[in-house]
Design an enzyme around this catalytic site. Structure first.
Site, PDB file in Angstrom:
ATOM      1  N   CYS A   1       0.789  -1.238   0.000  1.00  0.00           N
ATOM      2  CA  CYS A   1       0.000   0.000   0.000  1.00  0.00           C
ATOM      3  C   CYS A   1       0.816   1.282   0.000  1.00  0.00           C
ATOM      4  CB  CYS A   1      -0.946  -0.002   1.194  1.00  0.00           C
ATOM      5  SG  CYS A   1      -2.267  -1.195   0.984  1.00  0.00           S
TER       6      CYS A   1
HETATM    7  C1  UDX Z   1      -1.102   0.203   5.739  1.00  0.00           C
HETATM    8  C2  UDX Z   1      -2.037   1.083   6.588  1.00  0.00           C
HETATM    9  O1  UDX Z   1      -1.581   1.119   7.929  1.00  0.00           O
HETATM   10  C3  UDX Z   1      -3.462   0.579   6.494  1.00  0.00           C
HETATM   11  O2  UDX Z   1      -4.327   1.420   7.249  1.00  0.00           O
HETATM   12  C4  UDX Z   1      -3.814   0.592   5.028  1.00  0.00           C
HETATM   13  O3  UDX Z   1      -5.129   0.309   4.786  1.00  0.00           O
HETATM   14  C5  UDX Z   1      -2.904  -0.324   4.266  1.00  0.00           C
HETATM   15  O4  UDX Z   1      -1.581   0.156   4.419  1.00  0.00           O
HETATM   16  P1  UDX Z   1       0.184  -2.071   6.036  1.00  0.00           P
HETATM   17  O5  UDX Z   1       0.751  -1.826   4.677  1.00  0.00           O
HETATM   18  O6  UDX Z   1      -0.316  -3.419   6.370  1.00  0.00           O
HETATM   19  O7  UDX Z   1      -1.031  -1.073   6.305  1.00  0.00           O
HETATM   20  O8  UDX Z   1       1.342  -1.729   7.058  1.00  0.00           O
HETATM   21  P2  UDX Z   1       1.706  -0.800   8.282  1.00  0.00           P
HETATM   22  O9  UDX Z   1       1.648  -1.595   9.519  1.00  0.00           O
HETATM   23  O10 UDX Z   1       0.994   0.480   8.278  1.00  0.00           O
HETATM   24  O11 UDX Z   1       3.262  -0.585   7.979  1.00  0.00           O
HETATM   25  C6  UDX Z   1       3.711  -0.165   6.722  1.00  0.00           C
HETATM   26  C7  UDX Z   1       5.195  -0.122   6.616  1.00  0.00           C
HETATM   27  O12 UDX Z   1       5.717   0.905   7.415  1.00  0.00           O
HETATM   28  C8  UDX Z   1       5.982  -1.379   7.042  1.00  0.00           C
HETATM   29  O13 UDX Z   1       6.988  -1.646   6.079  1.00  0.00           O
HETATM   30  C9  UDX Z   1       6.601  -1.006   8.362  1.00  0.00           C
HETATM   31  O14 UDX Z   1       7.775  -1.692   8.631  1.00  0.00           O
HETATM   32  C10 UDX Z   1       6.847   0.463   8.106  1.00  0.00           C
HETATM   33  N1  UDX Z   1       6.993   1.242   9.340  1.00  0.00           N
HETATM   34  C11 UDX Z   1       5.963   1.350  10.204  1.00  0.00           C
HETATM   35  C12 UDX Z   1       8.186   1.889   9.568  1.00  0.00           C
HETATM   36  O15 UDX Z   1       9.120   1.821   8.783  1.00  0.00           O
HETATM   37  N2  UDX Z   1       8.317   2.632  10.701  1.00  0.00           N
HETATM   38  C13 UDX Z   1       7.329   2.771  11.574  1.00  0.00           C
HETATM   39  O16 UDX Z   1       7.511   3.488  12.569  1.00  0.00           O
HETATM   40  C14 UDX Z   1       6.092   2.112  11.348  1.00  0.00           C
HETATM   41  C1  UDX Z   2      -6.126  -4.653  -2.523  1.00  0.00           C
HETATM   42  C2  UDX Z   2      -6.777  -3.513  -3.239  1.00  0.00           C
HETATM   43  O1  UDX Z   2      -7.531  -3.956  -4.283  1.00  0.00           O
HETATM   44  C3  UDX Z   2      -5.823  -2.440  -3.537  1.00  0.00           C
HETATM   45  O2  UDX Z   2      -6.369  -1.412  -4.292  1.00  0.00           O
HETATM   46  C4  UDX Z   2      -5.456  -1.951  -2.204  1.00  0.00           C
HETATM   47  O3  UDX Z   2      -4.696  -0.793  -2.268  1.00  0.00           O
HETATM   48  C5  UDX Z   2      -4.679  -3.021  -1.484  1.00  0.00           C
HETATM   49  O4  UDX Z   2      -5.421  -4.156  -1.409  1.00  0.00           O
HETATM   50  P1  UDX Z   2      -4.975  -6.892  -2.768  1.00  0.00           P
HETATM   51  O5  UDX Z   2      -6.129  -7.489  -2.069  1.00  0.00           O
HETATM   52  O6  UDX Z   2      -3.663  -6.832  -2.086  1.00  0.00           O
HETATM   53  O7  UDX Z   2      -5.333  -5.410  -3.273  1.00  0.00           O
HETATM   54  O8  UDX Z   2      -4.834  -7.509  -4.191  1.00  0.00           O
HETATM   55  P2  UDX Z   2      -4.426  -8.945  -4.624  1.00  0.00           P
HETATM   56  O9  UDX Z   2      -3.975  -9.729  -3.442  1.00  0.00           O
HETATM   57  O10 UDX Z   2      -3.604  -8.750  -5.827  1.00  0.00           O
HETATM   58  O11 UDX Z   2      -5.832  -9.581  -5.031  1.00  0.00           O
HETATM   59  C6  UDX Z   2      -6.590  -9.284  -6.128  1.00  0.00           C
HETATM   60  C7  UDX Z   2      -7.419 -10.511  -6.493  1.00  0.00           C
HETATM   61  O12 UDX Z   2      -8.319 -10.171  -7.522  1.00  0.00           O
HETATM   62  C8  UDX Z   2      -6.586 -11.687  -6.980  1.00  0.00           C
HETATM   63  O13 UDX Z   2      -6.934 -12.840  -6.281  1.00  0.00           O
HETATM   64  C9  UDX Z   2      -6.964 -11.795  -8.463  1.00  0.00           C
HETATM   65  O14 UDX Z   2      -6.929 -13.124  -8.934  1.00  0.00           O
HETATM   66  C10 UDX Z   2      -8.352 -11.205  -8.472  1.00  0.00           C
HETATM   67  N1  UDX Z   2      -8.768 -10.652  -9.768  1.00  0.00           N
HETATM   68  C11 UDX Z   2      -7.974  -9.752 -10.379  1.00  0.00           C
HETATM   69  C12 UDX Z   2      -9.976 -11.045 -10.324  1.00  0.00           C
HETATM   70  O15 UDX Z   2     -10.683 -11.856  -9.757  1.00  0.00           O
HETATM   71  N2  UDX Z   2     -10.340 -10.505 -11.513  1.00  0.00           N
HETATM   72  C13 UDX Z   2      -9.570  -9.623 -12.206  1.00  0.00           C
HETATM   73  O16 UDX Z   2      -9.955  -9.182 -13.300  1.00  0.00           O
HETATM   74  C14 UDX Z   2      -8.358  -9.233 -11.602  1.00  0.00           C
END
Ligand code: UDX
Ligand code: UDX
Length: 444
Positions: free
Chosen positions: A279
């Site tokens: 993300c």
């Molecule tokens: C994030 C958002 O938190 C969530 O709300 C959103 O919907 C999806 O993206 P996620 O990507 O699962 O979630 O991770 P998060 O726990 O937020 O950490 C993101 C990254 O930041 C990790 O690589 C973590 O190691 C890094 N991080 C976090 C740091 O480098 N320093 C910090 O102090 C905290």
């Molecule tokens: C999600 C969100 O969609 C993204 O925008 C957000 O920022 C982070 O999380 P994520 O769930 O991580 O993405 O995506 P991914 O794990 O790649 O899963 C997408 C799924 O959709 C896959 O299982 C893929 O097979 C399916 N897919 C994709 C379909 O069923 N139809 C399609 O045409 C394309």
């Protein structure tokens, strides 16, 4: 409600399983046949704490998976689109969103009842109204606002905590093209008591998601910039600096009984080897590109990305200070996933670090409690994968810690028993610098 979720990836599957647990009748749709079969056998295709348990409980009760998108639309009243929205060629790639919107539109053609299409995927402001809606109208021959509605409902799920975040949300954002869409979307969440709910238009809902992630990413890059400066000046430890900053009562309020509340937000105000995941990097980049299209220079967010991309290099700088030539140096890499409690390697800082070490002909051993298998797909036999922490840190000249796995807290104790003390570089500043002999770290 009868709900179809299109895309059973990380977000779609968690959403589907949790909505089923909340009592809705859910069908998860995915093009990936193998994934669909796994889900129907109650085997989670991804590692996410608590997911498989809920999947087992709900599958064949009020949850099922299918590849038949058409049927799932016809048989449900609301569809959530949760397909991926990657960042490709310097912009958000909406190919999957467009493709499924078209297919949903074709199914809507055959439906006589009103249907709500909700975008769950992260999409740049304007996508739901100006990309999804017209495709649905064209493919269905029907009119938005009359025969169907479009809504936007961003997710705020942290990997590793996704089930918890879904079941106990901090906010529910209900974006919609009109009152009716927002009303129906709201029904999906009617059993979530006392959660702050914001009703708004689709564009604002889309923007809230980007702004939330950009803020957190900015905090991390800010902390890293400060950390790098601390290291350059010398005799300053960024950990102490940030401790001092966290004591600001606006960051950690003092309660009437004198105790501090430490919000998890402060975790983003800590220096480390950079953020990764599916993300932050892609969302910040997509917002920058989108902003530039609208004439906004996005200077701050540009810097956030730049700092983050250079941050893994800080680890290498420390290594090179001790080993100017890395060729033949035995190095243990601890933690490969982009953060703990997930096997996800997407955009993990470990990737550029390990790649560089391989290029320099260092001899790399790596250990991750869960992501080893995923990492093997990436690095193959170019590095040695260990199944055990003790084995990994044995007979090496340097140890590099890149992920805050709980298990790594044992390291200081384990290192006492090593014959010679290797250099230890803490890329997450998670261990006590006084408990390890040759300790180095980001921002130190
Ligand atoms: C994030 C958002 O938190 C969530 O709300 C959103 O919907 C999806 O993206 P996620 O990507 O699962 O979630 O991770 P998060 O726990 O937020 O950490 C993101 C990254 O930041 C990790 O690589 C973590 O190691 C890094 N991080 C976090 C740091 O480098 N320093 C910090 O102090 C905290
Ligand atoms: C999600 C969100 O969609 C993204 O925008 C957000 O920022 C982070 O999380 P994520 O769930 O991580 O993405 O995506 P991914 O794990 O790649 O899963 C997408 C799924 O959709 C896959 O299982 C893929 O097979 C399916 N897919 C994709 C379909 O069923 N139809 C399609 O045409 C394309």
């Amino acid at each position: 409600m009868k709900v179809s979720i299109i895309g059973a990836g990380y977000v779609g599957l968690v959403t589907g399983v949790c909505l089923a647990e909340k009592g809705h009748q859910v069908v998860c749709v995915d093009v990936n046949q193998e994934r669909v079969e796994k889900i129907n056998q109650a085997i989670s295709p991804i590692y996410e704490r608590g997911l498989e348990g809920l999947l087992k409980k709900n599958i064949k009760v009020n949850l099922e998976a299918t590849t038949n998108l058409y049927k799932s639309i016809v048989e449900t009243e609301i569809s959530l689109i949760a397909v991926g929205t990657p960042f490709v060629n310097n912009e958000i790639d909406l190919t999957y969103i467009k493709e499924v919107s078209h297919q949903i539109g074709q199914a809507l053609k055959e439906k006589s009842t009103y249907h709500l299409v909700v975008i769950k995927s992260t999409v740049v402001p304007g996508t739901t109204d100006t990309v999804v809606l017209p495709i649905l109208e064209k493919a269905s021959g029907k009119k938005a606002g009359i025969h169907f509605g479009v809504a936007m409902n961003p997710e705020f799920l942290r990997e590793g905590e996704a089930i918890q975040d879904f079941m106990f949300p901090d906010r529910i954002i209900l974006g919609g093209m009109d009152e009716k869409s927002i009303e129906i979307l709201g029904k999906l969440y009617c059993s979530f008591d006392r959660v702050d709910t914001l009703r708004t238009n689709n564009k604002t809902a889309e923007m809230i998601k980007y702004t939330s992630n950009s803020l957190l990413a900015t905090m991390i890059s800010f902390s890293n910039e400060i950390g790098n400066l601390c290291a350059s000046i010398g005799d300053i430890d960024v950990v102490d600096v940030m401790k001092g900053v966290h004591l600001d009562k606006r960051l950690s309020p003092i309660m009437p009984d004198g105790k501090r509340v430490v919000p998890s937000f402060t975790a983003y105000l800590e220096a480390g080897c950079g953020f990764g995941g599916s993300c932050f990097p892609k969302d910040v980049k997509a917002l920058i590109a989108h902003g530039k299209k609208f004439g906004s220079q996005m200077r701050l967010l540009d810097a956030v990305i730049q700092i983050n991309e250079q941050q893994p290099g800080q680890i290498l700088l420390i290594l090179k200070k001790h080993f100017p030539v890395l060729s033949g140096i035995r190095i243990a890499v601890l933690g490969l996933s982009f953060k703990p409690n997930t096997d996800d390697l997407r955009e993990s800082p470990s990737i550029p670090i390990v790649k560089y070490l391989i290029e320099q002909n260092a001899i790399v051993k790596a250990y991750d409690p869960i992501a080893g298998h995923e990492a093997y797909q990436l690095f193959g036999d170019t590095i040695e994968f260990c199944n055990d922490l003790g084995q990994t840190i044995k007979d090496v000249q340097a140890i590099v810690l890149l992920t805050r796995w709980e298990e790594f807290k044992k390291i200081p104790e384990m290192m006492i028993h090593l014959n010679t003390q290797p250099l230890f570089i803490d890329g997450r500043r998670m261990l006590d610098k006084y408990h390890i002999k040759r300790y180095e770290g980001i921002g130190l």
